[in-house]
Enzyme design. Structure first.
Site, PDB file in Angstrom:
ATOM      1  N   HIS A 115      63.993  20.749  63.728  1.00 24.87           N
ATOM      2  CA  HIS A 115      65.092  19.805  63.956  1.00 24.87           C
ATOM      3  C   HIS A 115      64.974  18.566  63.081  1.00 24.87           C
ATOM      4  CE1 HIS A 115      66.923  21.637  67.664  1.00 24.87           C
ATOM      5  NE2 HIS A 115      65.793  22.314  67.568  1.00 24.87           N
ATOM      6  N   ASP A 125      66.765  11.563  58.106  1.00 22.52           N
ATOM      7  CA  ASP A 125      67.079  12.196  59.383  1.00 22.52           C
ATOM      8  C   ASP A 125      67.342  13.683  59.152  1.00 22.52           C
ATOM      9  OD1 ASP A 125      67.616  12.348  62.102  1.00 22.52           O
ATOM     10  OD2 ASP A 125      68.879  10.564  62.095  1.00 22.52           O
TER      11      ASP A 125
HETATM   12  P1  ADP Z   1      67.253  12.140  67.319  1.00 22.08           P
HETATM   13  O1  ADP Z   1      67.164  13.584  67.710  1.00 22.08           O
HETATM   14  O2  ADP Z   1      66.326  11.743  66.212  1.00 22.08           O
HETATM   15  O3  ADP Z   1      67.119  11.199  68.472  1.00 22.08           O
HETATM   16  P2  ADP Z   1      70.131  12.547  66.873  1.00 22.08           P
HETATM   17  O4  ADP Z   1      71.165  11.581  66.421  1.00 22.08           O
HETATM   18  O5  ADP Z   1      70.175  13.866  66.170  1.00 22.08           O
HETATM   19  O6  ADP Z   1      68.717  11.839  66.728  1.00 22.08           O
HETATM   20  O7  ADP Z   1      70.319  12.837  68.414  1.00 22.08           O
HETATM   21  C1  ADP Z   1      70.257  11.798  69.334  1.00 22.08           C
HETATM   22  C2  ADP Z   1      70.957  12.222  70.618  1.00 22.08           C
HETATM   23  O8  ADP Z   1      70.587  11.298  71.632  1.00 22.08           O
HETATM   24  C3  ADP Z   1      72.470  12.157  70.482  1.00 22.08           C
HETATM   25  O9  ADP Z   1      73.046  13.184  71.237  1.00 22.08           O
HETATM   26  C4  ADP Z   1      72.819  10.781  71.075  1.00 22.08           C
HETATM   27  O10 ADP Z   1      74.091  10.691  71.665  1.00 22.08           O
HETATM   28  C5  ADP Z   1      71.740  10.646  72.126  1.00 22.08           C
HETATM   29  N1  ADP Z   1      71.449   9.213  72.308  1.00 22.08           N
HETATM   30  C6  ADP Z   1      70.979   8.340  71.412  1.00 22.08           C
HETATM   31  N2  ADP Z   1      70.907   7.092  71.936  1.00 22.08           N
HETATM   32  C7  ADP Z   1      71.354   7.189  73.198  1.00 22.08           C
HETATM   33  C8  ADP Z   1      71.542   6.260  74.274  1.00 22.08           C
HETATM   34  N3  ADP Z   1      71.283   4.975  74.156  1.00 22.08           N
HETATM   35  N4  ADP Z   1      72.029   6.739  75.426  1.00 22.08           N
HETATM   36  C9  ADP Z   1      72.317   8.037  75.572  1.00 22.08           C
HETATM   37  N5  ADP Z   1      72.160   8.960  74.607  1.00 22.08           N
HETATM   38  C10 ADP Z   1      71.688   8.547  73.437  1.00 22.08           C
HETATM   39  O1  F6P Z   2      65.202  15.403  66.846  1.00 21.30           O
HETATM   40  C1  F6P Z   2      63.817  15.286  66.885  1.00 21.30           C
HETATM   41  C2  F6P Z   2      63.297  15.056  68.284  1.00 21.30           C
HETATM   42  O2  F6P Z   2      61.920  14.910  68.341  1.00 21.30           O
HETATM   43  C3  F6P Z   2      63.660  16.170  69.236  1.00 21.30           C
HETATM   44  O3  F6P Z   2      62.730  17.234  69.241  1.00 21.30           O
HETATM   45  C4  F6P Z   2      63.731  15.435  70.505  1.00 21.30           C
HETATM   46  O4  F6P Z   2      64.605  16.033  71.400  1.00 21.30           O
HETATM   47  C5  F6P Z   2      64.257  14.046  70.100  1.00 21.30           C
HETATM   48  O5  F6P Z   2      63.863  13.858  68.787  1.00 21.30           O
HETATM   49  C6  F6P Z   2      63.727  12.948  71.003  1.00 21.30           C
HETATM   50  O6  F6P Z   2      62.336  12.826  70.864  1.00 21.30           O
HETATM   51  P1  F6P Z   2      61.309  12.820  72.076  1.00 21.30           P
HETATM   52  O7  F6P Z   2      61.391  14.159  72.727  1.00 21.30           O
HETATM   53  O8  F6P Z   2      59.984  12.571  71.430  1.00 21.30           O
HETATM   54  O9  F6P Z   2      61.752  11.707  72.962  1.00 21.30           O
END
Ligand code: ADP
Ligand code: F6P
Length: 459
Positions: A155, A356
């Site tokens: 991912h 990312d």
């Molecule tokens: P990562 O996996 O690195 O966190 P992504 O943008 O791919 O980054 O996915 C983040 C997910 O977490 C998205 O579905 C987003 O809506 C959710 N997310 C991020 N910040 C918040 C928050 N403050 N409250 C709820 N959901 C969140």
């Molecule tokens: O997208 C990368 C990732 O580590 C996912 O595997 C995970 O769902 C998300 O970021 C949040 O990270 P964590 O599980 O360490 O809170």
């Protein structure tokens, strides 16, 4: 037909209450089809690790929870996963913290997990392992004579060979990938990096069919850009907006985990430069940054939190008035319904990570927009999403002036151009949603894949 067995560091909820996250929605049809299993950790319940999986039967599939001793889990999760692999995979080799016990914990967790999984497998099951927390799992399963097909999806981004070599024992890490039957990446960028690591790091041979021959076996590779449950997220936005009022000022929004890879200080610097250069926008625009802290006890995460609070305070101190706060900064998680409405009512979505894998927020922002009056997505050239979402305004997140000018362009963009860009982005999203992602991966994994029905959100 064989069952699908998903393995990830975090298990889904055992009652389906938090299924709206995308991955669960996408996978549950495939899982439900043949009595599938989803095995994952329950870190918040670290109490009585039993070295066996505790099963909970949902209506659609079974969730298998695994628990670890707190100290072991800390060295595995905060240690090797998030102080070695995460910084290395995100190009921050300066933040890698090498401790022998971290690597040991990572090996131990994967070995023990493999043993537990092996006890629960049937001959025709297909296994799909998720993300950097579990890279060695196929090698461990194969050492236990598991012959099932095993796929892996990364991912997060995969860095180039040079950066990858900063990981201690990097050749071994690369070999873990090669034990899978299929390895999937978010982008063609990451796929190229893997091929290069195999060819030039491990003397792997690129075959005519695109597979890599390595240590006497062959691994298939592919780019499978992940997506979201587009319709479901749009529905949240439409329904939620019906009962709420729009923001009083045109709003810019950022939603990210509080992670150094997300480019948050650079984003604030860009916004500050925008307010400096275009005083006419002062008191006429606002930035809402939502950034819940994660991985709190890792130093690099503490540092980013302090830096961001300082920068937000500086901008508010410099430009704010009694009536107007330029940056609103929230440290907590919101529900998906709340987020969808905030996205819909924001004129600009700021998604500016330094690196990312994909970035799902970019896709959620587009899905939530009103097609007759859509907002504008500003997207980092270093987000995996930029490979597909070329109609966004693409920026260099390291360049504050570029961010400042692009914010101005977004705010000034005429309605016709906003509609045109949104329409192109939304069509792509609809075509390649998360169900498409699941089925294309599973089709490649097996010549007779586990079939995936079109998704149904309600369970
Ligand atoms: P990562 O996996 O690195 O966190 P992504 O943008 O791919 O980054 O996915 C983040 C997910 O977490 C998205 O579905 C987003 O809506 C959710 N997310 C991020 N910040 C918040 C928050 N403050 N409250 C709820 N959901 C969140
Ligand atoms: O997208 C990368 C990732 O580590 C996912 O595997 C995970 O769902 C998300 O970021 C949040 O990270 P964590 O599980 O360490 O809170």
């Amino acid at each position: 037909m064989g069952r699908l067995v998903i393995v990830s560091n975090r298990a889904p909820s055992i009652d389906g209450s938090t299924d709206s996250g995308g991955l669960v929605v996408a996978l549950k049809d495939a899982l439900g089809k043949g009595g599938g299993l989803w095995i994952g950790g329950a870190p918040e319940q670290q109490e009585a690790p039993s070295d066996s999986i505790v099963w909970h039967d949902r209506r659609d599939f079974s969730v298998g929870l695994v628990e670890w001793e707190p100290e072991l889990y800390r060295d595995f999760y905060l240690g090797y996963c998030n102080s070695v692999l995460w910084p290395a995979f995100h190009g921050r080799v300066d933040l890698i913290d090498v401790q022998g016990r971290y690597a040991e914990a990572y090996a131990t967790v994967n070995k023990r997990l493999a043993r537990m999984i092996a006890q629960n497998l049937r001959e025709d099951d297909q296994i799909w392992v998720h993300d950097y927390q579990l890279i060695p799992l196929a090698q461990e399963l194969k050492a236990l004579r598991v012959r099932n097909r095993i796929g892996f999806f990364l991912h997060v981004p995969l860095p180039d060979l040079h950066t990858f070599m900063a990981i201690p024992d990097w050749q071994n890490v690369a070999r873990w990938f090669s034990a899978y039957d299929l390895v999937g990446f978010q982008t063609s960028r990451d796929l190229r990096h893997m091929i290069n690591i195999f060819q030039h790091g491990l003397r792997g041979e690129l075959r005519a069919n695109g597979n890599i021959g390595i240590d006497g076996r062959e691994v298939a590779l592919g780019a499978f850009p992940i997506s979201i449950d587009v319709e479901g997220f749009r529905e949240f936005a439409v329904k939620g907006a019906a009962g709420t009022a729009p923001a009083p000022l045109p709003r810019l929004i950022g939603v990210d985990r509080l992670d150094y890879s997300k480019g948050l200080p650079q984003r604030l610097a860009g916004y500050g430069e925008f307010l400096e250069k275009y005083p006419g926008y002062r008191s006429n625009v606002s930035l809402l940054q939502i950034a819940p802290p994660t991985r709190n006890s890792v130093n690099a995460y503490k540092a980013i939190r302090a830096e961001l609070e300082h920068l937000a305070g500086r901008i508010n101190g410099r430009f704010g008035t009694v009536e107007w706060t330029p940056v609103q900064y929230l440290h907590r998680a919101l529900t998906r319904e709340e987020l969808a409405v905030l996205f819909r009512y924001s004129r600009v979505g700021l998604v500016t990570p330094l690196f990312d894998g994909m970035n799902l927020v970019a896709k959620e922002y587009v899905a939530a927009q009103d097609e007759d009056d859509p907002g504008v997505l500003i997207l980092s050239q270093f987000a995996g999403a930029a490979e597909e979402m070329s109609e966004a305004l693409i920026v260099n997140p390291h360049d504050a002036s570029d961010i400042a000018e692009t914010i101005k362009t977004a705010l000034d963009m005429p309605l016709s151009e906003r509609i045109e860009r949104h329409d192109a982005l939304y069509r792509k999203l609809k075509k390649h949603d998360v169900t498409y992602w699941t089925s294309s991966f599973l089709k490649r994994l097996s010549p007779s894949p586990v079939s995936v029905l079109p998704y149904h959100r309600a369970i």
